[in-house]
Design an enzyme around this catalytic site. Structure first.
Site, short mmCIF file in Angstrom:
data_model
loop_
_atom_site.label_atom_id
_atom_site.label_comp_id
_atom_site.label_asym_id
_atom_site.label_seq_id
_atom_site.Cartn_x
_atom_site.Cartn_y
_atom_site.Cartn_z
N ASP A 83 0.85 -1.18 0.00
CA ASP A 83 0.00 0.00 0.00
C ASP A 83 0.90 1.25 0.00
O ASP A 83 1.82 1.33 -0.80
CB ASP A 83 -0.95 -0.04 1.21
CG ASP A 83 -2.10 0.94 1.09
OD1 ASP A 83 -3.09 0.63 0.41
OD2 ASP A 83 -2.01 2.04 1.68
N TYR B 46 -2.97 11.16 1.24
CA TYR B 46 -3.52 11.02 -0.11
C TYR B 46 -3.47 12.34 -0.85
O TYR B 46 -3.17 12.39 -2.05
CB TYR B 46 -4.96 10.49 -0.04
CG TYR B 46 -5.03 9.01 0.22
CD1 TYR B 46 -5.26 8.11 -0.81
CD2 TYR B 46 -4.87 8.50 1.51
CE1 TYR B 46 -5.33 6.75 -0.58
CE2 TYR B 46 -4.93 7.14 1.76
CZ TYR B 46 -5.16 6.26 0.71
OH TYR B 46 -5.20 4.91 0.94
N HIS C 288 -4.90 -7.87 0.41
CA HIS C 288 -4.13 -6.66 0.63
C HIS C 288 -3.42 -6.66 1.99
O HIS C 288 -2.36 -6.05 2.14
CB HIS C 288 -5.07 -5.46 0.54
CG HIS C 288 -4.39 -4.14 0.39
ND1 HIS C 288 -3.62 -3.82 -0.71
CD2 HIS C 288 -4.37 -3.05 1.19
CE1 HIS C 288 -3.17 -2.58 -0.58
NE2 HIS C 288 -3.60 -2.10 0.56
#
Length: 381
Positions: free
Chosen positions: A178, A308, A359
């Site tokens: 990630d 982000y 994930h």
């Protein structure tokens, strides 16, 4: 700030406040006949909150986490929290493991002993590692950035200083998934002389493929990736759009509501794991809630969202990665990268398609990931 020992000590006031909020929830409605397709399903969330109130014990989890050797030190104005466990073997390789969102340093809780002490788990002491697991800036027990620009590239520089200037390692290994994959790749790009090798479990969204207007020369797998990624962003990327554009607005609601934090995070654990829609197949309720608690007790759900925005607005391009790279892909993970793209852009020396996992495989199936990491780095000892 020199390196200081760190123990988690959440105050009773924080836990009492959480208890009050969980006892005074104003629940929304959910349309009849809908399940998870519009977001976190209300009956599951009510069950989880009931467990949180009646059975979950933070103090037990806190004691367990405090068994790890934890530290904090200041690197370029950011107080970095990290676990540092020494390897039990003749020549441990130092390795820094970087987590992502919406997990935390707890992503690697299960894998730490498998890497530091492989002999105790059926492996060879020759494969041991010194394991360093930091919390990203703005996550967990690391401090929150006060200024803009804290993106994957900047964090990679902090990690390089942590490993060399603070911990005294001249060369080391790195791994991540990630956001951790991005940080690890920027470390390899910006500081290749420090890296023995890197290991990744994903490559995230491949922006250059997504934005390319010229499909000439792309393989069928790469063309399919562009189509699949576009569909995924449209159907599943709402969280990313918000956190990349208006994270501050989101922060107010989530910072004030523990069930808001739980709903925001739980949906991703369900969608991105290899659980076939049943979270209990991959995670215990204690595991899910302890990760949520890390965000709640530190009030970092908002600050974590800002990365982000930073990665969208301030992240520089990254070049070809020449450091030896291992890539392990898990079938239930998000947007598996095309092998041709990976081979062109990274120095892939081990490419493995794993039989299961998603994930969060370091939590879901730590044994298989630990063995894959040991196998990859065996050639670089």
């Amino acid at each position: 700030m020199s390196i200081e020992h760190f123990q988690i000590q959440v105050s009773d006031e924080v836990l009492d406040d959480l208890k009050y909020r969980l006892e005074h929830i104003r629940w929304p409605d959910q349309l009849e006949g809908t399940d998870w397709q519009r977001g976190t399903e209300i009956n599951y969330l009510k069950s989880l909150i009931s467990y949180w109130k009646e059975k979950y014990d933070w103090r037990t989890q806190e004691r367990e986490l405090n068994r790890f050797s934890q530290f904090r030190c200041n690197v370029d104005g950011i107080d970095i929290h990290f676990v540092h466990e020494k390897g039990k073997g003749p020549n441990p390789i130092p390795i820094i493991l970087t987590h992502g969102w919406p997990d935390s340093y707890l992503r690697y809780k299960k894998i730490i002993p498998l890497l530091t002490d492989p002999k105790s788990y059926g492996g060879s002491p020759e494969d041991s590692f010194d394991v360093i697991v930091p919390s990203l800036p703005g996550f967990g027990f690391s401090s929150k950035p006060k200024h803009s620009g804290m993106n994957n590239c900047h964090i990679s520089d902090l990690w390089a200083k942590l490993m060399t200037e603070k911990l005294g390692y001249s060369k080391f290994a790195a791994a991540g998934g990630d956001i951790g994959s991005g940080v690890t790749r920027y470390m390899a790009s910006n500081h290749p002389e420090l890296l023995i090798g890197i290991h990744l479990t994903d490559i995230g969204i491949i922006r250059d493929l997504m934005t390319s207007q010229n499909n000439a020369g792309l393989s069928d797998e790469e063309l399919n990736y562009k189509k699949t990624a576009s569909e995924w962003i449209s159907n599943e990327g709402g969280y990313m759009s918000i956190q990349s554009t208006k994270p501050q607005t989101l922060t107010y609601g989530l910072s004030d509501s523990p069930i808001g934090v739980a709903a925001w995070i739980i949906e991703k654990f369900r969608e991105w794991s290899d659980c076939s829609g049943d979270l209990s197949k991959s995670f215990s309720e204690d595991e899910l809630l302890t990760n949520i608690m890390i965000y709640w007790v530190t009030n970092t759900i908002g600050s974590s969202a800002h990365i982000y925005y930073e990665n969208t607005h301030s992240l520089p391009p990254i070049g070809h990665i020449d450091v030896p790279t291992g890539l392990a892909l898990f079938p239930a993970d998000v947007l598996l990268p095309p092998k041709e793209w990976a081979m062109r852009n990274l120095n892939i020396t081990r490419f493995t398609t794993m039989p299961r996992g998603g994930h969060f495989t370091a939590i879901e199936d730590p044994e298989s990931l630990a063995e894959e990491i040991r196998e990859f780095f065996r050639a670089y000892r």
